[in-house]
Design an enzyme around this catalytic site. Structure first.
Site, PDB file in Angstrom:
ATOM      1  N   THR A 166       0.829  -1.212   0.000  1.00 55.82           N
ATOM      2  CA  THR A 166       0.000   0.000   0.000  1.00 55.82           C
ATOM      3  C   THR A 166       0.863   1.261   0.000  1.00 55.82           C
ATOM      4  OG1 THR A 166      -1.433   1.281   1.480  1.00 55.82           O
ATOM      5  CG2 THR A 166      -0.096  -0.375   2.511  1.00 55.82           C
ATOM      6  N   ASP A 167       0.274   2.370  -0.467  1.00 61.72           N
ATOM      7  CA  ASP A 167       0.982   3.659  -0.392  1.00 61.72           C
ATOM      8  C   ASP A 167       1.046   4.179   1.053  1.00 61.72           C
ATOM      9  OD1 ASP A 167      -1.689   4.350  -0.050  1.00 61.72           O
ATOM     10  OD2 ASP A 167      -1.715   5.917  -1.586  1.00 61.72           O
ATOM     11  N   GLU A 168       0.271   3.547   1.951  1.00 60.74           N
ATOM     12  CA  GLU A 168       0.239   4.049   3.339  1.00 60.74           C
ATOM     13  C   GLU A 168       1.575   3.874   4.051  1.00 60.74           C
ATOM     14  OE1 GLU A 168      -3.329   3.219   5.567  1.00 60.74           O
ATOM     15  OE2 GLU A 168      -4.433   2.782   3.748  1.00 60.74           O
ATOM     16  N   TYR A 170      -1.516  -0.817  11.006  1.00 53.15           N
ATOM     17  CA  TYR A 170      -1.672  -1.474   9.703  1.00 53.15           C
ATOM     18  C   TYR A 170      -0.509  -1.116   8.776  1.00 53.15           C
ATOM     19  CZ  TYR A 170      -3.165  -1.886   4.814  1.00 53.15           C
ATOM     20  OH  TYR A 170      -3.202  -2.154   3.463  1.00 53.15           O
ATOM     21  N   LYS A 195       2.546  -3.453   7.173  1.00 49.46           N
ATOM     22  CA  LYS A 195       2.802  -3.601   5.725  1.00 49.46           C
ATOM     23  C   LYS A 195       4.232  -3.138   5.408  1.00 49.46           C
ATOM     24  CE  LYS A 195       0.362  -4.775   2.889  1.00 49.46           C
ATOM     25  NZ  LYS A 195      -0.018  -6.117   2.355  1.00 49.46           N
TER      26      LYS A 195
HETATM   27  N1  LIG Z   1      -7.941  -2.047  -0.265  1.00 42.48           N
HETATM   28  C1  LIG Z   1      -7.055  -1.149  -0.680  1.00 42.48           C
HETATM   29  O1  LIG Z   1      -7.422  -0.019  -0.991  1.00 42.48           O
HETATM   30  C2  LIG Z   1      -5.595  -1.528  -0.812  1.00 42.48           C
HETATM   31  C3  LIG Z   1      -4.723  -0.623  -1.412  1.00 42.48           C
HETATM   32  C4  LIG Z   1      -3.366  -0.995  -1.581  1.00 42.48           C
HETATM   33  C5  LIG Z   1      -2.925  -2.231  -1.151  1.00 42.48           C
HETATM   34  N2  LIG Z   1      -3.804  -3.086  -0.551  1.00 42.48           N
HETATM   35  C6  LIG Z   1      -3.281  -4.404  -0.129  1.00 42.48           C
HETATM   36  O2  LIG Z   1      -3.895  -5.373  -0.969  1.00 42.48           O
HETATM   37  C7  LIG Z   1      -4.099  -6.577  -0.256  1.00 42.48           C
HETATM   38  C8  LIG Z   1      -5.556  -6.993  -0.345  1.00 42.48           C
HETATM   39  O3  LIG Z   1      -6.366  -5.963   0.206  1.00 42.48           O
HETATM   40  P1  LIG Z   1      -7.963  -6.112   0.247  1.00 42.48           P
HETATM   41  O4  LIG Z   1      -8.529  -4.759   0.403  1.00 42.48           O
HETATM   42  O5  LIG Z   1      -8.397  -6.981  -0.862  1.00 42.48           O
HETATM   43  O6  LIG Z   1      -8.115  -6.904   1.636  1.00 42.48           O
HETATM   44  P2  LIG Z   1      -9.345  -7.749   2.176  1.00 42.48           P
HETATM   45  O7  LIG Z   1      -9.346  -7.510   3.651  1.00 42.48           O
HETATM   46  O8  LIG Z   1     -10.585  -7.489   1.395  1.00 42.48           O
HETATM   47  O9  LIG Z   1      -8.916  -9.265   1.868  1.00 42.48           O
HETATM   48  C9  LIG Z   1      -7.892  -9.924   2.567  1.00 42.48           C
HETATM   49  C10 LIG Z   1      -8.019 -11.409   2.296  1.00 42.48           C
HETATM   50  O10 LIG Z   1      -6.936 -12.079   2.939  1.00 42.48           O
HETATM   51  C11 LIG Z   1      -7.444 -13.217   3.623  1.00 42.48           C
HETATM   52  N3  LIG Z   1      -6.595 -13.474   4.791  1.00 42.48           N
HETATM   53  C12 LIG Z   1      -6.419 -12.659   5.862  1.00 42.48           C
HETATM   54  N4  LIG Z   1      -5.607 -13.225   6.755  1.00 42.48           N
HETATM   55  C13 LIG Z   1      -5.219 -14.417   6.225  1.00 42.48           C
HETATM   56  C14 LIG Z   1      -4.360 -15.444   6.669  1.00 42.48           C
HETATM   57  N5  LIG Z   1      -3.746 -15.385   7.864  1.00 42.48           N
HETATM   58  N6  LIG Z   1      -4.171 -16.529   5.870  1.00 42.48           N
HETATM   59  C15 LIG Z   1      -4.808 -16.622   4.666  1.00 42.48           C
HETATM   60  N7  LIG Z   1      -5.647 -15.682   4.210  1.00 42.48           N
HETATM   61  C16 LIG Z   1      -5.853 -14.574   4.975  1.00 42.48           C
HETATM   62  C17 LIG Z   1      -8.858 -12.845   4.025  1.00 42.48           C
HETATM   63  O11 LIG Z   1      -9.669 -14.001   4.259  1.00 42.48           O
HETATM   64  C18 LIG Z   1      -9.310 -12.024   2.820  1.00 42.48           C
HETATM   65  O12 LIG Z   1      -9.906 -12.841   1.841  1.00 42.48           O
HETATM   66  C19 LIG Z   1      -3.627  -6.331   1.175  1.00 42.48           C
HETATM   67  O13 LIG Z   1      -2.336  -6.859   1.296  1.00 42.48           O
HETATM   68  C20 LIG Z   1      -3.606  -4.820   1.298  1.00 42.48           C
HETATM   69  O14 LIG Z   1      -2.618  -4.397   2.211  1.00 42.48           O
HETATM   70  C21 LIG Z   1      -5.122  -2.764  -0.371  1.00 42.48           C
END
Ligand SMILES: NC(=O)c1ccc[n+]([C@@H]2O[C@H](COP(=O)([O-])OP(=O)(O)OC[C@H]3O[C@@H](n4cnc5c(N)ncnc54)[C@H](O)[C@@H]3O)[C@@H](O)[C@H]2O)c1
Length: 362
Positions: free
Chosen positions: A143-145, A168, A172
């Site tokens: 993430t950009d965070e 969080y 990351k």
């Molecule tokens: N949502 C955003 O805006 C955003 C932006 C940039 C980066 N990201 C990154 O992208 C990734 C996905 O984000 P998202 O918004 O889809 O998250 P989300 O919370 O919707 O999904 C996370 C998934 O990971 C699974 N999970 C969690 N813990 C687990 C574990 N211990 N073992 C196996 N599976 C596990 C969950 O069941 C879920 O399906 C993350 O790494 C996040 O940091 C998200």
């Protein structure tokens, strides 16, 4: 070099979540031969997000926890993936303020387990093969965070310093550093991408945009943190998924790629845009949706502004976002209105409806 998609096995961690499921749809559209979704299904992961995709012949779901080092090792032994796209994470900032432990365990230890499993599998392949063996491509999705907060001007670049402010983003950031170190020290074939805020279908209904749609349609107060003047850059989730598959398949080993939508908005602008769209699509009997906007206590450590310089991925890999915020938000609102059943089904796994993330001393 990875094999051609129709010969290639990609393991996706967190594939039942918001972005992971979009990645799986993109891999299916690109006809990848085998797609192994490693997802333990926390409250944020749901099989109903992948109902159609689970019929794809090369698709498998392994309900495995990335915190379980032995189980991860067994999966790599079993599937011999060419690439791993690592998205599994605890992802909600407010929850990280109330309970950082899960974030440390999944985001840091889970990433460490994957890196060690990749290292062991790379070594096994190298000793078992006379010719130089292909290393697993490990793509860490971040993430950009991690870069902290910007003032009114400036952009995050790939070499911006890390200054995470929430549990969080700190977890990351730590995992990004592990991936870099395992690349430098152990020769893992790793790439990292750091993206801005995503929006679109299948986002768990605790994040800003689905919360606003849900509260507005229910006629409830629409909560806006502080004065709503925090600025985020927004990217439609399918544009992110396309970028991720490009980085996984063609990104330069050892490099990081920033991904963003060139769509900076204050939180209040986002909320007001949704209210205006809803006034058009489904007018209230009395008043306007914006009448429901209610300013609530701000999140502690709330970063003021994020903005991304995405020129590296544009220039090196030829990626461009295809969806503008104005059209993407319309698509997102329509999707939520047409998929109330999904929202109710997955929302039922949420443990609490009370306000999260106010922090304070213990
Ligand atoms: N949502 C955003 O805006 C955003 C932006 C940039 C980066 N990201 C990154 O992208 C990734 C996905 O984000 P998202 O918004 O889809 O998250 P989300 O919370 O919707 O999904 C996370 C998934 O990971 C699974 N999970 C969690 N813990 C687990 C574990 N211990 N073992 C196996 N599976 C596990 C969950 O069941 C879920 O399906 C993350 O790494 C996040 O940091 C998200």
């Amino acid at each position: 070099m990875l094999p051609e998609p129709n010969q290639c096995c990609v393991m996706v961690t967190g594939g039942a979540g918001f972005i992971g499921s979009a990645v799986i749809r993109q891999l299916i559209a690109d006809q990848y031969a085998a797609i192994i979704n490693v997802d333990v299904l926390t409250y944020a992961g749901n099989e109903s997000t992948l109902t159609k995709e689970s019929a794809y012949p090369g698709y498998r779901h392994e309900r495995t926890d990335i915190r379980d080092a032995g189980a991860i090792r067994e999966l790599l032994d079993c599937y011999h993936p060419d690439a791993i796209m690592h998205l599994a994470a605890e992802s909600h900032v407010d929850r990280s303020i109330d309970g950082p432990g899960d974030f440390i365990n999944t985001n840091i230890h889970g990433t460490y387990n994957l890196l060690e499993a990749v290292r062991a599998e790379d070594e096994r392949r190298a000793t078992e093969s006379d010719a130089p063996a292909a290393r697993i491509r490990f793509h860490h999705i971040s993430t950009d965070e991690v870069f902290g907060s910007l003032g009114a001007t400036g952009l995050f670049h790939e070499d911006s310093s890390y200054q995470p402010n929430s549990p969080y983003s700190a977890s990351k950031a730590a995992s990004d550093h592990l991936v870099r170190a395992w690349g430098e020290t152990f020769g893992i074939n790793a790439v990292v991408s750091n993206c801005s805020n995503n929006y679109g279908p299948y986002q768990y209904p605790e994040k800003l945009i689905p919360v606003v749609i849900h509260q507005a349609m229910a006629g409830n107060p629409i909560p806006v943190y502080g004065k709503g003047d925090n600025i985020r850059d927004w990217l439609f989730v399918d544009d992110h998924a396309r970028a991720l598959v490009m980085v996984m398949s063609r990104g330069q080993s050892g490099r990081t790629y920033n991904i963003g939508g060139d769509a900076e908005r204050t939180n209040l602008e986002v909320v007001e845009t949704i209210c205006r769209e809803l006034d058009e699509i489904s007018p209230r009997t009395e008043g306007r949706y914006s009448d429901l906007i209610t300013f609530v206590k701000d999140r502690p450590g709330h970063d003021f502004r994020y903005a991304i310089d995405a020129s590296r991925i544009k220039n090196e890999l030829g990626w461009q976002p295809q969806e503008r915020f104005e059209t993407g938000i319309q698509r997102t609102i329509e999707w939520y209105l047409n998929n109330q059943q999904w929202v109710e089904e997955v929302g039922g796994k949420q443990s609490s409806s009370i306000r999260l993330g106010l922090g304070g001393p213990r």
